[in-house]
Design an enzyme around this catalytic site. Structure first.
Site, PDB file in Angstrom:
ATOM      1  N   SER A   7       0.742  -0.757   0.016  1.00 27.93           N
ATOM      2  CA  SER A   7       0.195  -0.330  -0.273  1.00 27.93           C
ATOM      3  C   SER A   7       1.062   1.191  -0.185  1.00 27.93           C
ATOM      4  O   SER A   7       1.889   1.325   0.728  1.00 27.93           O
ATOM      5  CB  SER A   7      -0.712   0.216   1.248  1.00 27.93           C
ATOM      6  OG  SER A   7      -0.993   1.178   1.331  1.00 27.93           O
ATOM      7  N   HIS A  32      -1.126  -1.731  -4.206  1.00 30.21           N
ATOM      8  CA  HIS A  32      -2.304  -1.022  -3.032  1.00 30.21           C
ATOM      9  C   HIS A  32      -2.497   0.290  -3.083  1.00 30.21           C
ATOM     10  O   HIS A  32      -1.789   0.735  -2.334  1.00 30.21           O
ATOM     11  CB  HIS A  32      -2.478  -1.761  -2.269  1.00 30.21           C
ATOM     12  CG  HIS A  32      -3.876  -1.783  -1.492  1.00 30.21           C
ATOM     13  ND1 HIS A  32      -5.081  -2.632  -1.811  1.00 30.21           N
ATOM     14  CD2 HIS A  32      -4.621  -1.052  -0.297  1.00 30.21           C
ATOM     15  CE1 HIS A  32      -6.069  -2.226  -0.661  1.00 30.21           C
ATOM     16  NE2 HIS A  32      -5.707  -1.038   0.731  1.00 30.21           N
ATOM     17  N   ASP A  34      -5.133   3.680  -2.112  1.00 23.90           N
ATOM     18  CA  ASP A  34      -6.084   4.054  -0.490  1.00 23.90           C
ATOM     19  C   ASP A  34      -6.536   4.914  -1.041  1.00 23.90           C
ATOM     20  O   ASP A  34      -5.543   6.027  -0.579  1.00 23.90           O
ATOM     21  CB  ASP A  34      -5.278   4.156   0.895  1.00 23.90           C
ATOM     22  CG  ASP A  34      -5.419   2.333   1.307  1.00 23.90           C
ATOM     23  OD1 ASP A  34      -6.168   1.303   1.034  1.00 23.90           O
ATOM     24  OD2 ASP A  34      -4.068   2.167   1.566  1.00 23.90           O
ATOM     25  N   MET A  36      -9.338   7.363   0.112  1.00 25.16           N
ATOM     26  CA  MET A  36     -10.272   7.713   1.459  1.00 25.16           C
ATOM     27  C   MET A  36     -10.393   9.728   1.187  1.00 25.16           C
ATOM     28  O   MET A  36      -9.972  10.748   0.734  1.00 25.16           O
ATOM     29  CB  MET A  36      -9.148   8.011   2.731  1.00 25.16           C
ATOM     30  CG  MET A  36      -8.975   7.048   2.455  1.00 25.16           C
ATOM     31  SD  MET A  36      -8.013   6.674   4.255  1.00 25.16           S
ATOM     32  CE  MET A  36      -6.363   5.230   4.106  1.00 25.16           C
ATOM     33  N   HIS A  65      -8.011   0.910  -3.289  1.00 26.77           N
ATOM     34  CA  HIS A  65      -9.434   0.421  -2.838  1.00 26.77           C
ATOM     35  C   HIS A  65      -9.714   1.699  -2.314  1.00 26.77           C
ATOM     36  O   HIS A  65      -9.454   2.637  -1.924  1.00 26.77           O
ATOM     37  CB  HIS A  65      -8.451  -0.407  -1.818  1.00 26.77           C
ATOM     38  CG  HIS A  65      -9.338  -0.046  -0.044  1.00 26.77           C
ATOM     39  ND1 HIS A  65      -8.410   0.167   1.523  1.00 26.77           N
ATOM     40  CD2 HIS A  65     -10.868   0.017   0.519  1.00 26.77           C
ATOM     41  CE1 HIS A  65      -9.403  -0.662   1.802  1.00 26.77           C
ATOM     42  NE2 HIS A  65     -10.666  -0.431   1.025  1.00 26.77           N
ATOM     43  N   MET A  67     -11.996   3.998   0.255  1.00 29.66           N
ATOM     44  CA  MET A  67     -12.552   4.103   1.198  1.00 29.66           C
ATOM     45  C   MET A  67     -13.461   5.434   0.949  1.00 29.66           C
ATOM     46  O   MET A  67     -13.496   6.507   1.294  1.00 29.66           O
ATOM     47  CB  MET A  67     -12.087   4.004   2.181  1.00 29.66           C
ATOM     48  CG  MET A  67     -11.592   2.975   2.634  1.00 29.66           C
ATOM     49  SD  MET A  67     -10.377   2.556   3.407  1.00 29.66           S
ATOM     50  CE  MET A  67      -8.325   3.201   2.158  1.00 29.66           C
ATOM     51  N   MET A 138     -11.273  -6.388   6.218  1.00 28.37           N
ATOM     52  CA  MET A 138     -10.653  -5.038   6.554  1.00 28.37           C
ATOM     53  C   MET A 138     -10.611  -5.998   8.235  1.00 28.37           C
ATOM     54  O   MET A 138     -11.275  -6.765   9.023  1.00 28.37           O
ATOM     55  CB  MET A 138     -10.767  -4.014   6.861  1.00 28.37           C
ATOM     56  CG  MET A 138     -11.712  -3.163   6.044  1.00 28.37           C
ATOM     57  SD  MET A 138     -10.132  -2.985   4.740  1.00 28.37           S
ATOM     58  CE  MET A 138      -9.020  -1.514   6.139  1.00 28.37           C
ATOM     59  N   GLY A 143      -9.099   3.799   7.216  1.00 24.03           N
ATOM     60  CA  GLY A 143      -9.137   5.108   7.425  1.00 24.03           C
ATOM     61  C   GLY A 143      -7.186   5.455   7.732  1.00 24.03           C
ATOM     62  O   GLY A 143      -6.915   6.333   7.372  1.00 24.03           O
ATOM     63  N   PHE A 144      -6.667   4.122   8.265  1.00 24.25           N
ATOM     64  CA  PHE A 144      -4.670   4.800   8.475  1.00 24.25           C
ATOM     65  C   PHE A 144      -4.245   3.512   8.518  1.00 24.25           C
ATOM     66  O   PHE A 144      -4.831   2.573   9.043  1.00 24.25           O
ATOM     67  CB  PHE A 144      -5.113   5.019  10.087  1.00 24.25           C
ATOM     68  CG  PHE A 144      -5.861   6.811  10.202  1.00 24.25           C
ATOM     69  CD1 PHE A 144      -5.456   8.048  10.443  1.00 24.25           C
ATOM     70  CD2 PHE A 144      -7.519   6.899  10.468  1.00 24.25           C
ATOM     71  CE1 PHE A 144      -6.498   9.369  10.571  1.00 24.25           C
ATOM     72  CE2 PHE A 144      -8.048   7.345  10.556  1.00 24.25           C
ATOM     73  CZ  PHE A 144      -7.755   8.831  11.002  1.00 24.25           C
ATOM     74  N   GLY A 146      -0.439   1.638   9.747  1.00 24.83           N
ATOM     75  CA  GLY A 146      -0.065   1.534  10.868  1.00 24.83           C
ATOM     76  C   GLY A 146      -0.522   1.258  12.527  1.00 24.83           C
ATOM     77  O   GLY A 146      -0.476   0.955  13.441  1.00 24.83           O
ATOM     78  N   ASP A 176      -6.591  -6.668   4.722  1.00 23.52           N
ATOM     79  CA  ASP A 176      -5.975  -4.807   4.944  1.00 23.52           C
ATOM     80  C   ASP A 176      -5.934  -4.681   6.207  1.00 23.52           C
ATOM     81  O   ASP A 176      -6.884  -4.778   6.777  1.00 23.52           O
ATOM     82  CB  ASP A 176      -6.469  -4.645   3.555  1.00 23.52           C
ATOM     83  CG  ASP A 176      -6.147  -3.052   3.689  1.00 23.52           C
ATOM     84  OD1 ASP A 176      -5.029  -2.649   4.205  1.00 23.52           O
ATOM     85  OD2 ASP A 176      -6.956  -2.147   2.549  1.00 23.52           O
ATOM     86  N   GLY A 177      -4.439  -4.827   6.731  1.00 20.12           N
ATOM     87  CA  GLY A 177      -4.830  -3.563   7.750  1.00 20.12           C
ATOM     88  C   GLY A 177      -3.519  -4.554   9.142  1.00 20.12           C
ATOM     89  O   GLY A 177      -3.936  -5.845   9.091  1.00 20.12           O
ATOM     90  N   GLY A 178      -2.717  -3.925   9.712  1.00 17.72           N
ATOM     91  CA  GLY A 178      -1.891  -4.551  10.511  1.00 17.72           C
ATOM     92  C   GLY A 178      -0.887  -5.715  10.122  1.00 17.72           C
ATOM     93  O   GLY A 178      -0.655  -6.930  10.512  1.00 17.72           O
ATOM     94  N   GLY A 198       1.914  -2.018   4.259  1.00 19.48           N
ATOM     95  CA  GLY A 198       1.286  -0.511   3.951  1.00 19.48           C
ATOM     96  C   GLY A 198       3.024  -0.380   4.660  1.00 19.48           C
ATOM     97  O   GLY A 198       3.879  -0.649   4.541  1.00 19.48           O
TER      98      GLY A 198
HETATM   99  C1  DX5 Z   1      -6.027   0.940   5.908  1.00 16.62           C
HETATM  100  C2  DX5 Z   1      -5.979   1.008   4.635  1.00 16.62           C
HETATM  101  C3  DX5 Z   1      -5.074   0.198   4.355  1.00 16.62           C
HETATM  102  C4  DX5 Z   1      -2.848   0.515   5.200  1.00 16.62           C
HETATM  103  C5  DX5 Z   1      -2.736  -0.413   6.138  1.00 16.62           C
HETATM  104  O1  DX5 Z   1      -7.663   1.945   5.614  1.00 16.62           O
HETATM  105  O2  DX5 Z   1      -7.033   0.525   3.879  1.00 16.62           O
HETATM  106  O3  DX5 Z   1      -4.914  -0.115   3.264  1.00 16.62           O
HETATM  107  O4  DX5 Z   1      -2.231   1.808   4.249  1.00 16.62           O
HETATM  108  O5  DX5 Z   1      -1.388  -0.228   5.865  1.00 16.62           O
HETATM  109  P1  DX5 Z   1      -0.771  -0.969   7.543  1.00 16.62           P
HETATM  110  O6  DX5 Z   1      -0.120  -1.915   6.666  1.00 16.62           O
HETATM  111  O7  DX5 Z   1       0.066   0.179   7.767  1.00 16.62           O
HETATM  112  O8  DX5 Z   1      -1.713  -1.839   8.647  1.00 16.62           O
HETATM  113 ZN    ZN Z   2      -6.723  -0.557   1.911  1.00 13.65          ZN
END
Ligand code: DX5
Ligand code: ZN
Length: 218
Positions: A7, A32, A34, A36, A65, A67, A138, A143-144, A146, A176-178, A198
């Site tokens: 991402s 990827h 994102d 938003m 993606h 959002m 998800m 949204g974020f 990290g 997606d996420g963490g 990400g």
């Molecule tokens: C969050 C995004 C993710 C984000 C993942 O809303 O959809 O794609 O970039 O970031 P990490 O891998 O840092 O959780």
């Molecule tokens: Zn994403």
């Protein structure tokens, strides 16, 4: 196919071209992106100019993606900018608009992903599994970058994998996420096959390789 989808939300925007080279070097098939809007999620990232710039920099598949609210209004723009896979949120549209959006994306020869937020049960998207190419589960609140991986989402991944097998479908399941070198194994075992990274991709000292992350000893 199993792949990473790094991402660019976590990339250094001042050297996006070099960051995309890292994605190619890693052996990933997807990038990827994102998008938003500050309304569907409490953060604003980037939009069409970044998708277009990424398109010019690589032949890898662009995994957009969205959002955003009203994602169906932007399908043409995403396609014009070079998106290959357009994922929008189940929570953003009613059934009628979801069906129309799926059809429109497919008519343009692109792939459709449907995403669910952590509080949305897996069975909400069962009626669409026959119509789409990918489910994005998800593993954080969108949204974020990290944030910490939500292990309790894995049951949804397994349920969707099992249900799609019953339908005779080999659907892609993206998480997606963490995701990092530990949580990727958990998601892989649960049945996911596309892994968004990400922070763990762009903020690590050594660029991870798909082969190292996915060909682990279990
Ligand atoms: C969050 C995004 C993710 C984000 C993942 O809303 O959809 O794609 O970039 O970031 P990490 O891998 O840092 O959780
Ligand atoms: Zn994403």
């Amino acid at each position: 196919m199993k792949t990473l989808s790094p991402s660019i939300l976590a990339a250094n925007m001042l050297s996006l071209g070099d960051e995309i080279k890292k994605i190619e070097y890693s052996g990933s098939n997807y990038v990827h992106i994102d998008v938003m809007d500050g309304v569907f999620v409490p953060n604003i990232s980037f939009g069409m100019p970044v998708i277009s710039a990424t398109r010019k920099a690589t032949n890898l598949a662009l995994d957009v993606h969205a959002m955003i609210i009203d994602p169906d209004k932007y399908i043409d723009d995403f396609i014009k900018c070079g998106a290959d896979i357009i994922t929008f949120h189940f929570e953003a549209l009613d059934n009628n608009r979801i069906l129309k959006a799926i059809e429109k994306i497919h008519t343009n020869g692109k792939k459709v992903g449907l995403s669910i937020k952590p509080k949305t049960p897996a069975n909400e998207i069962y009626p669409y599994l026959d119509l789409i190419d990918m489910v994005l589960v998800m593993t954080v609140e969108p949204g974020f970058g990290g944030q910490s991986f939500m292990y309790d989402m894995m049951v949804k991944v397994t349920d969707i994998r099992e249900y799609s097998k019953k339908l005779g479908r080999d659907i892609d399941i993206e998480v997606d996420g963490g995701i990092n070198n530990e949580t990727i194994k958990v998601a892989d075992k649960a049945g996911a096959n596309i892994f968004v990274l990400g922070t763990a991709f762009f903020k690590s000292e050594i660029t991870p390789k798909v082969a190292d992350l996915l060909n682990y000893e279990s």
